[in-house]
Write an enzyme that holds these catalytic residues in place. Structure first.
Site, short mmCIF file in Angstrom:
data_model
loop_
_atom_site.label_atom_id
_atom_site.label_comp_id
_atom_site.label_asym_id
_atom_site.label_seq_id
_atom_site.Cartn_x
_atom_site.Cartn_y
_atom_site.Cartn_z
N GLU A 162 22.58 15.29 10.25
CA GLU A 162 22.19 15.40 8.84
C GLU A 162 23.07 14.52 7.95
O GLU A 162 24.24 14.28 8.23
CB GLU A 162 22.28 16.87 8.39
CG GLU A 162 21.87 17.14 6.95
CD GLU A 162 20.49 16.64 6.57
OE1 GLU A 162 20.39 15.48 6.10
OE2 GLU A 162 19.50 17.37 6.73
N GLU B 195 20.35 5.93 2.71
CA GLU B 195 20.56 6.45 4.07
C GLU B 195 21.60 5.62 4.83
O GLU B 195 22.12 6.05 5.85
CB GLU B 195 19.25 6.46 4.85
CG GLU B 195 18.25 7.53 4.40
CD GLU B 195 18.62 8.94 4.87
OE1 GLU B 195 19.31 9.08 5.89
OE2 GLU B 195 18.22 9.90 4.19
N PRO C 166 18.71 15.77 13.80
CA PRO C 166 19.79 15.79 14.80
C PRO C 166 21.15 15.53 14.17
O PRO C 166 22.16 16.11 14.54
CB PRO C 166 19.40 14.65 15.76
CG PRO C 166 17.92 14.52 15.61
CD PRO C 166 17.62 14.86 14.17
N LYS D 251 18.37 -0.10 8.47
CA LYS D 251 18.52 -0.52 7.07
C LYS D 251 19.83 -1.26 6.83
O LYS D 251 19.89 -2.19 6.03
CB LYS D 251 18.42 0.69 6.13
CG LYS D 251 16.97 1.12 5.85
CD LYS D 251 16.25 0.12 4.98
CE LYS D 251 14.86 0.56 4.58
NZ LYS D 251 14.09 -0.51 3.91
N THR E 148 9.80 16.28 -0.16
CA THR E 148 9.46 16.54 -1.57
C THR E 148 7.95 16.73 -1.75
O THR E 148 7.50 17.65 -2.41
CB THR E 148 9.91 15.36 -2.44
OG1 THR E 148 9.44 14.14 -1.85
CG2 THR E 148 11.43 15.32 -2.56
N ALA F 111 8.18 -3.40 3.09
CA ALA F 111 7.57 -2.92 4.34
C ALA F 111 8.65 -2.41 5.28
O ALA F 111 9.69 -3.05 5.45
CB ALA F 111 6.78 -4.04 5.00
N TYR G 216 16.92 4.96 11.53
CA TYR G 216 16.41 4.35 10.30
C TYR G 216 17.57 3.79 9.46
O TYR G 216 17.54 2.64 9.02
CB TYR G 216 15.62 5.39 9.48
CG TYR G 216 15.27 4.94 8.09
CD1 TYR G 216 14.21 4.06 7.87
CD2 TYR G 216 16.00 5.39 6.98
CE1 TYR G 216 13.89 3.64 6.58
CE2 TYR G 216 15.68 4.97 5.69
CZ TYR G 216 14.63 4.10 5.50
OH TYR G 216 14.31 3.67 4.23
N ARG H 37 3.97 9.88 -2.98
CA ARG H 37 4.83 10.00 -1.80
C ARG H 37 3.99 10.50 -0.63
O ARG H 37 3.07 11.30 -0.80
CB ARG H 37 5.93 11.03 -2.13
CG ARG H 37 7.10 11.08 -1.15
CD ARG H 37 7.69 9.74 -0.92
NE ARG H 37 9.16 9.76 -0.83
CZ ARG H 37 9.86 8.86 -0.19
NH1 ARG H 37 9.26 7.87 0.44
NH2 ARG H 37 11.18 8.89 -0.19
N SER I 162 18.75 1.18 1.41
CA SER I 162 18.56 2.62 1.25
C SER I 162 19.88 3.37 1.22
O SER I 162 20.85 2.99 1.88
CB SER I 162 17.73 3.12 2.43
OG SER I 162 17.82 4.52 2.56
N LYS J 143 5.85 17.41 0.68
CA LYS J 143 5.46 18.58 1.48
C LYS J 143 5.60 19.84 0.61
O LYS J 143 4.75 20.73 0.64
CB LYS J 143 6.38 18.67 2.71
CG LYS J 143 6.00 19.76 3.69
CD LYS J 143 6.96 19.75 4.87
CE LYS J 143 6.71 20.90 5.80
NZ LYS J 143 7.65 20.91 6.92
N THR K 289 0.82 -1.22 0.00
CA THR K 289 0.00 0.00 0.00
C THR K 289 0.85 1.27 0.00
O THR K 289 0.32 2.38 -0.02
CB THR K 289 -0.94 0.04 1.23
OG1 THR K 289 -0.14 -0.04 2.42
CG2 THR K 289 -1.93 -1.11 1.21
#
Length: 325
Positions: A282, A127, A280, A153, A190, A81, A149, A184, A125, A192, A12
């Site tokens: 970047e 990240e 906190p 990952k 993006t 997920a 996060y 998104r 990711s 937002k 979803t």
């Protein structure tokens, strides 16, 4: 030839919905794992809901995953997920670890026990690179995650490799750089931006509040990236790939491009910066090197940065106009 079967966790979500569409276009029987919530959010798959089979299950519940794999008997499993919003991972670090890290292990266990011949895709990711050691980042770049996060990952990435090496399973990780679309979630910067620029255009708000305008990301289109996921599972041997455009842009450039769509060039007077939206720690400079994916998979991004921004702003204008009627 028998119809191929695929199971998508996170069906979803943004990527899940584009992937389901793509697999349906390839003639797959598509199963989607959905978590029971008091308000089901099937908005992104509404147009294909009758073409896919939804299986109730939860990435936190081992038994439900084992049952889902049993029921779907998939040739391919796409594990999309996760608790995927970086900002939330600081306020809910343990939950993020449960979903985004241990959830992968639970899925892999279900595959190992029930359908060890299935091909498994893990959504890794960019990240994970975090405080980058080199630019651009490729499959060999060391990880230095800068958020709970990103850390989760990295665990998901390595446990996927571990199951490949320990049990001989066909498991791959796609290290995808940021990818966006009109689907998104509104919490992502993006969307937002595109949503609020649309609201400014329609006279619903006068300005937009953002965090760090200097943060740079490599942004592509989700619809292009899910094809990369599929291509990884069509190979003879499992391996991990970076999927990226190879070009990065600052948040400020995204904003500028979005205002251009509605004919505004002096965008700065509509934007306020708030420290509340700064991270906190970047991630300063993410840009991916997808040379291997291009060479081995034949994958190429089709949608340019400006086209992506335009697509998102126009979709939000259409959405808000429809909702206000």
């Amino acid at each position: 030839m028998a119809q191929k079967r695929a199971l998508i966790t996170g069906v979803t979500g943004q990527d899940g919905s584009y992937l389901a569409e793509f697999l349906l276009s390839k003639g797959y029987k598509v199963f989607g794992l959905t978590r029971r919530t008091s308000t089901p959010n099937y908005e992104r798959i509404k147009h294909i809901e009758d073409k896919i089979e939804l299986i109730p299950g939860d990435i936190l519940d081992q038994q439900s995953l084992t049952s889902a794999v049993s029921l779907a008997r998939p040739d391919e499993i796409y594990n999309l997920a996760a608790q995927s919003f970086v900002a939330t991972s600081w306020s809910q670090p343990v939950l993020t670890g449960e979903f985004t890290a241990l959830g992968v292990t639970r899925m892999l266990e279900a595959v190992r026990q029930v359908k060890p011949d299935a091909k498994f895709y893990q959504a890794s990711s960019s990240e994970m690179f975090g405080k980058v050691k080199e630019s651009p980042q490729n499959e060999k770049t060391p990880f230095h995650p800068r958020s709970p996060y990103g850390v989760a990952k990295v665990y998901g990435h390595w446990i996927t490799i571990n199951y490949r090496e320990s049990y001989g399973l066909f498991t791959v990780s796609g290290i995808l750089f940021n990818h966006e679309s009109p689907r998104r979630g509104l919490e992502f910067v993006t969307r937002k931006i595109s949503h609020n620029v649309a609201r400014i255009h329609l006279g619903q708000v006068g300005h937009i509040v953002l965090g760090n305008l200097e943060a740079k990301r490599d942004w592509g289109f989700s619809g292009d990236y899910v094809q990369g996921m599929w291509l990884m599972l069509q190979q003879d041997k499992p391996d991990d790939y970076v999927i990226a455009t190879g070009v990065n842009h600052s948040v400020a450039e995204f904003v500028e491009e979005a205002f251009k769509v509605i004919g505004i060039t002096n965008w700065k007077k509509y934007v306020k910066v708030s420290k509340e939206f700064f991270r906190p720690a970047e991630v300063d400079f993410l840009v991916g090197d997808a040379t291997r994916a291009k060479r081995v998979l034949g994958w190429r991004p089709k949608i340019t940065f400006s086209k992506l921004v335009e697509m998102m702003v126009k979709a939000d204008i259409a959405l808000l106009s429809k909702n206000s009627q």
